[in-house]
Scaffold this motif. Structure first.
Motif: not given
Length: 289
Positions: A264-269, A271-283, A285-289
């Motif tokens: 599902a994740v389209m954004t290249a690794p 190019r992913r915003d670090r603050a957004t990745l931090a918000r996504l840690d629980a929901v 985290g399995r695919v974003l690390g």
């Protein structure tokens, strides 16, 4: 894998009786505070979390429900399966007040609610062709059988923004679309549960005939509350029966709900915003690390 059941209670369902070691727990999320503290404990040997969608005392309008915080908090607590209970109006003659509907489809007419965890530097598109977990929905239907309630397996939920009930013209329009029930809270809840890779089932408690039915008056809040009280007992009996049906351990979901983000994740690794990745840690985290 250890199973943990999450329950989101709708109008009339504000607690679960019989939880062992029950405690109200404060959960902080990157999306703000959930609707209320979350009641944690065990039922039938299976860990369970309960969240009143409107808050204890019914303090949140449907539009005000912090849907992202609610789903994040339940995922953060380790929930693997999520059962949502909601009160609805019927758009069909044969879906009578007091009936229970195990939903399988939704039409979303809400317009004022954040509907995704993604965006702002991380884009993902999950499939919602089949928005509920068929296996979990079947367990809910089986858990309802001993209650004696009339149970409809399958139904389309029309989600409106509210808080007002629909006009008669709208009610008849939604009937012409083939919708079965109408409510205000299943969306974007189902969308967010899929993004969080949670198995999600939605059980609707019919309280009235909306306003289309000539043999019944427009929706009356006092009447709705009276039926809600009866329906709440049925919903609680269903919840009490789920641990035995589901068991304490969990295999990978046969419907793939727990792998919804695999492609599902389209954004290249890079190019992913670090603050957004931090918000996504629980929901996510399995695919974003």
């Amino acid at each position: 894998m250890q199973r943990k059941i999450g329950v989101i209670g709708g109008s009339g369902v504000y607690q679960i009786e019989g939880l062992q070691d029950a405690a109200w727990t404060v959960v902080e999320t990157p999306w703000g505070a959930p609707s209320d503290e979350i009641l944690t404990g065990t039922l039938g040997g299976v860990p369970m979390c309960f969240l009143p969608r409107h808050g204890r005392g019914h303090v949140h309008l449907p539009t005000e429900v912090p849907f992202r915080a609610n789903i994040d908090a339940l995922k953060r607590l380790g929930c693997t399966d999520l059962i949502a209970v909601s009160a609805v109006g019927s758009l069909r003659e044969d879906f009578a007040p007091g009936d229970m509907v195990v939903l399988d489809q939704f039409i979303d007419r809400t317009c004022a609610r954040p509907a995704s965890f993604f965006g702002e530097g991380c884009v993902a598109h999950v499939s919602l062709a089949d928005p509920v977990c068929a296996a979990l929905s079947e367990a809910c239907a089986r858990a309802l059988q001993p209650t004696g309630a009339t149970v409809h397996r399958g139904g389309t939920y029309l989600a409106i923004e509210g808080p007002q009930f629909s006009t008669r013209a709208e009610s008849n329009l939604y009937r012409s679309w083939g919708c079965d029930v109408i409510g205000m809270t299943a969306m974007p809840e189902a969308r967010l549960a899929r993004e969080a890779e949670l198995c999600y089932a939605s059980v609707a408690m019919v309280t009235d005939y909306d306003c289309w039915h000539e043999g019944h008056g427009a929706v009356d809040v006092a009447q709705v509350i009276a039926v809600l009280t009866r329906n709440a007992g049925t919903a609680k009996a269903m919840i009490a029966g789920l641990p035995d049906l589901l068991g304490a351990t969990r295999a990978p979901c046969p419907c793939g709900c727990d792998r919804a983000l695999d492609h599902a994740v389209m954004t290249a690794p890079d190019r992913r915003d670090r603050a957004t990745l931090a918000r996504l840690d629980a929901v996510a985290g399995r695919v974003l690390g």
